[in-house]
Scaffold this motif. Structure first.
Motif, PDB file in Angstrom:
ATOM      1  N   ARG A 135       2.098 -17.631 -37.244  1.00 26.08           N
ATOM      2  CA  ARG A 135       2.533 -17.511 -38.630  1.00 26.08           C
ATOM      3  C   ARG A 135       3.974 -17.028 -38.694  1.00 26.08           C
ATOM      4  N   VAL A 136       4.751 -17.627 -39.589  1.00 28.03           N
ATOM      5  CA  VAL A 136       6.139 -17.201 -39.809  1.00 28.03           C
ATOM      6  C   VAL A 136       6.304 -16.957 -41.300  1.00 28.03           C
ATOM      7  N   ALA A 137       5.916 -15.759 -41.741  1.00 24.45           N
ATOM      8  CA  ALA A 137       5.961 -15.439 -43.163  1.00 24.45           C
ATOM      9  C   ALA A 137       7.210 -14.658 -43.540  1.00 24.45           C
ATOM     10  N   ASN A 138       7.797 -13.915 -42.593  1.00 24.89           N
ATOM     11  CA  ASN A 138       8.928 -13.052 -42.915  1.00 24.89           C
ATOM     12  C   ASN A 138       9.730 -12.768 -41.648  1.00 24.89           C
ATOM     13  N   LEU A 139      10.777 -11.959 -41.784  1.00 26.39           N
ATOM     14  CA  LEU A 139      11.634 -11.652 -40.643  1.00 26.39           C
ATOM     15  C   LEU A 139      10.910 -10.830 -39.590  1.00 26.39           C
ATOM     16  N   ALA A 140       9.888 -10.074 -39.987  1.00 27.50           N
ATOM     17  CA  ALA A 140       9.126  -9.317 -39.003  1.00 27.50           C
ATOM     18  C   ALA A 140       8.430 -10.246 -38.019  1.00 27.50           C
ATOM     19  N   ASP A 141       8.003 -11.415 -38.465  1.00 31.40           N
ATOM     20  CA  ASP A 141       7.386 -12.391 -37.561  1.00 31.40           C
ATOM     21  C   ASP A 141       8.425 -12.989 -36.617  1.00 31.40           C
ATOM     22  N   ALA A 142       9.618 -13.294 -37.148  1.00 27.47           N
ATOM     23  CA  ALA A 142      10.644 -13.951 -36.340  1.00 27.47           C
ATOM     24  C   ALA A 142      11.309 -13.004 -35.359  1.00 27.47           C
ATOM     25  N   LEU A 143      11.499 -11.728 -35.744  1.00 22.26           N
ATOM     26  CA  LEU A 143      12.232 -10.771 -34.918  1.00 22.26           C
ATOM     27  C   LEU A 143      11.318  -9.794 -34.201  1.00 22.26           C
ATOM     28  N   ALA A 144      10.038 -10.137 -34.097  1.00 17.58           N
ATOM     29  CA  ALA A 144       9.062  -9.218 -33.507  1.00 17.58           C
ATOM     30  C   ALA A 144       9.426  -8.816 -32.090  1.00 17.58           C
ATOM     31  N   PHE A 145      10.009  -9.738 -31.294  1.00 21.67           N
ATOM     32  CA  PHE A 145      10.311  -9.449 -29.897  1.00 21.67           C
ATOM     33  C   PHE A 145      11.815  -9.415 -29.633  1.00 21.67           C
ATOM     34  N   ALA A 146      12.583  -9.022 -30.640  1.00 24.78           N
ATOM     35  CA  ALA A 146      14.013  -8.783 -30.460  1.00 24.78           C
ATOM     36  C   ALA A 146      14.206  -7.311 -30.127  1.00 24.78           C
ATOM     37  N   PRO A 147      14.703  -6.984 -28.933  1.00 25.41           N
ATOM     38  CA  PRO A 147      14.858  -5.570 -28.564  1.00 25.41           C
ATOM     39  C   PRO A 147      15.724  -4.815 -29.563  1.00 25.41           C
ATOM     40  N   GLY A 148      15.298  -3.599 -29.898  1.00 25.08           N
ATOM     41  CA  GLY A 148      16.086  -2.732 -30.751  1.00 25.08           C
ATOM     42  C   GLY A 148      15.994  -2.997 -32.231  1.00 25.08           C
ATOM     43  N   VAL A 149      15.225  -3.997 -32.656  1.00 26.49           N
ATOM     44  CA  VAL A 149      15.137  -4.360 -34.074  1.00 26.49           C
ATOM     45  C   VAL A 149      13.840  -3.814 -34.653  1.00 26.49           C
ATOM     46  N   LEU A 150      13.943  -3.104 -35.765  1.00 22.90           N
ATOM     47  CA  LEU A 150      12.766  -2.634 -36.492  1.00 22.90           C
ATOM     48  C   LEU A 150      12.674  -3.431 -37.781  1.00 22.90           C
ATOM     49  N   ALA A 151      11.632  -4.236 -37.917  1.00 23.89           N
ATOM     50  CA  ALA A 151      11.411  -5.056 -39.105  1.00 23.89           C
ATOM     51  C   ALA A 151      10.025  -4.736 -39.642  1.00 23.89           C
ATOM     52  N   GLN A 152       9.959  -4.130 -40.829  1.00 22.08           N
ATOM     53  CA  GLN A 152       8.694  -3.690 -41.416  1.00 22.08           C
ATOM     54  C   GLN A 152       8.499  -4.360 -42.779  1.00 22.08           C
ATOM     55  N   PRO A 153       7.539  -5.280 -42.914  1.00 21.75           N
ATOM     56  CA  PRO A 153       7.264  -5.862 -44.234  1.00 21.75           C
ATOM     57  C   PRO A 153       6.801  -4.774 -45.199  1.00 21.75           C
ATOM     58  N   ARG A 154       7.257  -4.865 -46.419  1.00 25.17           N
ATOM     59  CA  ARG A 154       6.919  -3.813 -47.380  1.00 25.17           C
ATOM     60  C   ARG A 154       5.493  -3.959 -47.884  1.00 25.17           C
ATOM     61  N   PHE A 155       5.029  -5.177 -48.089  1.00 27.60           N
ATOM     62  CA  PHE A 155       3.623  -5.388 -48.468  1.00 27.60           C
ATOM     63  C   PHE A 155       3.222  -6.807 -48.114  1.00 27.60           C
ATOM     64  N   GLY A 156       3.536  -7.197 -46.859  1.00 28.66           N
ATOM     65  CA  GLY A 156       3.233  -8.543 -46.406  1.00 28.66           C
ATOM     66  C   GLY A 156       4.150  -9.586 -46.979  1.00 28.66           C
ATOM     67  N   ALA A 157       5.189  -9.142 -47.720  1.00 31.58           N
ATOM     68  CA  ALA A 157       6.066 -10.076 -48.416  1.00 31.58           C
ATOM     69  C   ALA A 157       7.284 -10.398 -47.568  1.00 31.58           C
ATOM     70  N   GLU A 158       8.129 -11.285 -48.106  1.00 33.96           N
ATOM     71  CA  GLU A 158       9.351 -11.656 -47.403  1.00 33.96           C
ATOM     72  C   GLU A 158      10.342 -10.508 -47.358  1.00 33.96           C
ATOM     73  N   GLU A 159      10.365  -9.681 -48.393  1.00 31.79           N
ATOM     74  CA  GLU A 159      11.275  -8.544 -48.379  1.00 31.79           C
ATOM     75  C   GLU A 159      10.835  -7.563 -47.301  1.00 31.79           C
ATOM     76  N   THR A 160      11.746  -7.247 -46.399  1.00 29.89           N
ATOM     77  CA  THR A 160      11.420  -6.515 -45.188  1.00 29.89           C
ATOM     78  C   THR A 160      12.390  -5.360 -45.015  1.00 29.89           C
ATOM     79  N   ARG A 161      11.884  -4.255 -44.548  1.00 35.10           N
ATOM     80  CA  ARG A 161      12.759  -3.152 -44.171  1.00 35.10           C
ATOM     81  C   ARG A 161      13.326  -3.451 -42.791  1.00 35.10           C
ATOM     82  N   LEU A 162      14.630  -3.677 -42.715  1.00 34.24           N
ATOM     83  CA  LEU A 162      15.259  -4.148 -41.485  1.00 34.24           C
ATOM     84  C   LEU A 162      16.284  -3.122 -41.030  1.00 34.24           C
ATOM     85  N   SER A 163      16.138  -2.670 -39.769  1.00 31.55           N
ATOM     86  CA  SER A 163      17.017  -1.629 -39.266  1.00 31.55           C
ATOM     87  C   SER A 163      17.290  -1.854 -37.788  1.00 31.55           C
TER      88      SER A 163
END
Length: 747
Positions: A135-163
């Protein structure tokens, strides 16, 4: 019809040559068309080639213009005249799309990976094929295995907490602290903020993640760095790609894309539909997108490409709930979000262009521009109406001519951005506009002038140095209250910011497969309007400044049963006037303050390998984010982000048609207030995926997520002091879910 050998002999007898190798658009028999470069595979780091890559793959490089085609040698011997009665049969010449086709405006994946070897710090290239297996619903799915990236969906939505490296530490909505790009063209608003709805990872060919100062060659001066989404084009895309994803909580996503390639023109178009009812109540999402690019190869030295993006996104906001509510019913929405019908609706259009001129093998001039228009209807604790109009441009010059016989690469660039926002605020009456409470015009201007030089002083040693100069202006014109002496409460302001960002770095190669690297750099981030005017009243904040030291290693080790690859970086960043966002007692409202001094220490780990039919990969992030001698909080850890996160996936490939994998994700607990009186719990969730490619046109998958149905907070808000009481700052992660997808491709 003649056989190929008979035809070749006949042509040879006539003094002609049969071309048997065809690029995607032309037969290169000494013609002017440049052949596709034969770059070695870079799935494994090759430090020994770093010096060569400096010349062959400059910043933003596409074609390796140093590789020139030699014209075919004429056939030796005296040609014999063909008998008059000889007639050649019909010759059918067909062309095909070249998946490795690189253009001046869009480098291929291998070129992007080679550039890692010339970057003295943490960089990742994520091939879209690595995340399109599920599944590719948001940036958390795409960047899941990028070292150093924290991507947290706020409620399963596309808007993601990205740090990245704690960038935007307390920013739980929208985005800041990163430079976001499409094919090297900035996508940020002029004030530095960005919207996740404007990004579609499913339509990207690959993603580059430049952590911290390693993004300086793109003009990024932020603590977090830059993320670049590289699009397919008509040469490397499929003629037709149709993908359908379905799953729990009413999830559905459809992608239809395709490309066309002619001799000098190519085009790519992607249409994307995303919708879900959502795991939580009042969390319905509905997004429609179109992305297109059209390229014109004027000649092999000059290319221009036009990009068009459009998005229409409607999102209900379920809001934050208390920890007790999360444990009792994680699907619950905050009652105020329901009565206020809180949501975030965006209409976004963007047009941009990228033109590249390579007058010779050692120089490139890249010119970008973009214009975007966005409207926002955002009922929260008040109704926010915004009309954004932003323009940006960039001029980048790259020179890779040797200096005193040494390989080098020099990058010079200038990136101006301008933006205007007309904003109205109203009382929220059931999600509709009530009485007007505020009105303003916000003007943003940001200019970045940057330079970076990389020089291979020894076969195994490369040095780099660079700097950026950032100037910015943030102006707000209060159109609601005039600010007279009798009523001096106007919120108007006009502030300016400026700062210089230096960088020094080095890479040392151990053999041909291992690199050691390090860099020292600074960062400078003027506040966006989200920090200046995003709360109940404007608070004039200072720019965030920082100095970062980074060391690390990357490489490949060949084992008897396969290979091991790694990317590890450790960093320490000392931040002055960090922009920290704090929720207020008003639901949905927040203010931003400057923390005098804070400290970041972290370790970013990415590792993976393949051993026969077994493949595996893992990422982990260990971080310690603290105050540094704060008058109130001393050296306490900062709230808002987990200090330890990890993700692991291991799969067994039975055949091309069947692969089975398991995965796990873990995050430590963290405080939700500066006083550290209330915490989010640690969690671990598990998943299972099965899928494969039964034949070249078809791909399928079925996956289960959070199979143990764990109740956890995917992210939280931050308050000043919870006083040990449960507070509505928790955003639950999705419960147990099953998703399935099927994809059809036709070349």
């Amino acid at each position: 019809m003649f056989q190929r050998s008979t035809l070749s002999a006949a042509l040879a007898a006539a003094g002609l040559t049969l071309c048997t190798t065809l690029p995607a658009h032309a037969c290169d028999c000494g013609m002017d068309d440049e052949p596709t470069p034969t770059t070695p595979s870079a799935t494994q780091p090759q430090p020994a080639r770093a010096a060569a890559v400096l010349a062959a793959a400059p910043a933003g490089a596409g074609l390796n213009t140093a590789a020139q085609a030699a014209p075919s040698a004429p056939t030796s011997g005296t040609p014999a005249a063909a008998p008059a009665s000889t007639q050649l049969g019909r010759v059918e010449v067909t062309s095909r799309r070249d998946k490795d086709k690189s253009t001046l405006t869009q480098p291929d994946v291998r070129t992007a990976r080679d550039r890692i070897n010339t970057t003295p710090g943490g960089v990742s290239v994520i091939d879209a094929d690595s995340y399109r297996d599920g599944r590719v619903a948001n940036l958390a799915d795409a960047l899941a295995f990028a070292p150093g990236v924290l991507a947290q969906p706020r409620f399963g939505a596309e808007e993601t907490r990205l740090s990245i490296r704690g960038s935007g530490l307390q920013r739980t909505f929208h985005g800041r602290g990163l430079k976001l790009m499409q094919d090297g063209v900035p996508m940020n608003l002029a004030d530095g903020g960005f919207d996740f709805q404007a990004i579609d990872a499913l339509s990207a060919r690959y993603i580059e993640v430049w952590r911290g100062a390693n993004a300086l060659q793109y003009g990024a001066a932020t603590l977090g760095g830059a993320i670049n989404f590289v699009s397919p084009n008509g040469f490397n895309s499929d003629a037709l790609d149709a993908r359908q994803e379905l799953g729990s909580f009413g999830y559905r996503r459809t992608l239809v894309s395709g490309g066309y390639a002619g001799e000098h023109f190519d085009a790519y178009l992607a249409a994307n539909l995303f919708a879900q009812d959502g795991f939580r109540r009042h969390a319905v999402q509905d997004t429609r997108r179109l992305f297109a690019n059209l390229g014109w190869m004027i000649d092999r030295k000059l290319e221009t490409r036009l990009y068009i993006g459009w998005a229409d996104s409607d999102s209900e906001l379920p809001g934050s709930i208390t920890k007790a509510q999360l444990n009792a019913d994680p699907r619950a929405a905050n009652p105020a979000n329901i009565t206020g019908d809180q949501k975030r609706d965006i209409r976004w259009t963007r047009v941009s262009n990228k033109t590249v001129w390579a007058p010779d093998a050692e120089q490139r001039i890249e010119v970008f521009w973009s214009a975007s228009d966005k409207s926002l209807f955002h009922p929260i604790f008040q109704v926010i109406d915004q009309k954004n109009r932003d323009t940006t441009a960039e001029l980048r010059y790259v020179n890779s001519a040797p200096v005193l016989g040494l390989q080098q690469r020099l990058t010079l660039g200038y990136n101006p951005a301008r933006g205007t926002t007309d904003e109205d605020r109203w009382l929220n009456v059931g999600g509709q506009r009530g009485a007007r409470t505020n009105a303003s015009r916000q003007l943003a201007r940001t200019d970045v002038l940057y330079a970076e030089s990389q020089l291979s002083v020894l076969p195994a040693l490369q040095l780099s140095a660079g700097a950026a100069r950032v100037t910015a202006r943030r102006q707000l014109e209060d159109r609601f209250i005039a600010g007279t002496p009798a009523d001096p409460v106007s919120e108007s302001f006009n502030v300016r910011y400026s700062g210089t960002v230096p960088k020094l770095g080095a890479i040392y190669a151990i053999g041909k497969d291992i690199q050691l690297f390090g860099n020292w750099s600074a960062s400078y981030e003027p506040p966006s309007f989200g920090e200046l005017a995003g709360g109940l009243r404007p608070v004039i904040t200072r720019a965030q400044r920082g100095k970062t030291l980074e060391v690390g290693t990357r490489g490949t080790s060949k084992l008897a049963s396969g290979a091991l690859q790694w990317d590890v970086a450790a960093y320490e960043a000392r931040i002055t006037d960090e922009l920290l966002q704090i929720a207020t007692n008003v639901v949905g409202a927040s203010i931003t303050v400057n923390a005098p001094r804070t400290l970041r220490r972290g370790l970013e780990i990415g590792v993976g390998g393949q051993h026969g039919a077994l493949d595996w990969r893992a990422v982990a992030k260990l971080s310690r984010n603290t105050f540094d001698g704060d008058p109130t909080y001393g050296n306490r850890p900062l709230p808002g982000l987990p200090e330890r996160t990890a993700r692991l996936e291991a799969g067994w490939r039975f055949s091309s048609a069947l692969r089975l994998s398991v995965n796990a994700q873990h995050a430590s607990g963290h405080a939700v207030d500066f006083a550290r009186s209330w915490f989010a719990d640690a969690y671990t969730v598990y998943g299972l995926r099965v899928g494969g490619e039964p034949e070249k046109h078809w791909k399928w998958f079925i996956e289960g997520r959070n199979l143990a149905n764990t109740k956890y907070a995917s992210t939280t808000g931050v308050v000043r002091d919870a006083a040990g009481r449960d507070t509505a700052q928790f955003l639950p992660g999705d419960g147990r879910a099953v998703y399935a997808g099927i994809e059809f491709k036709f070349n």
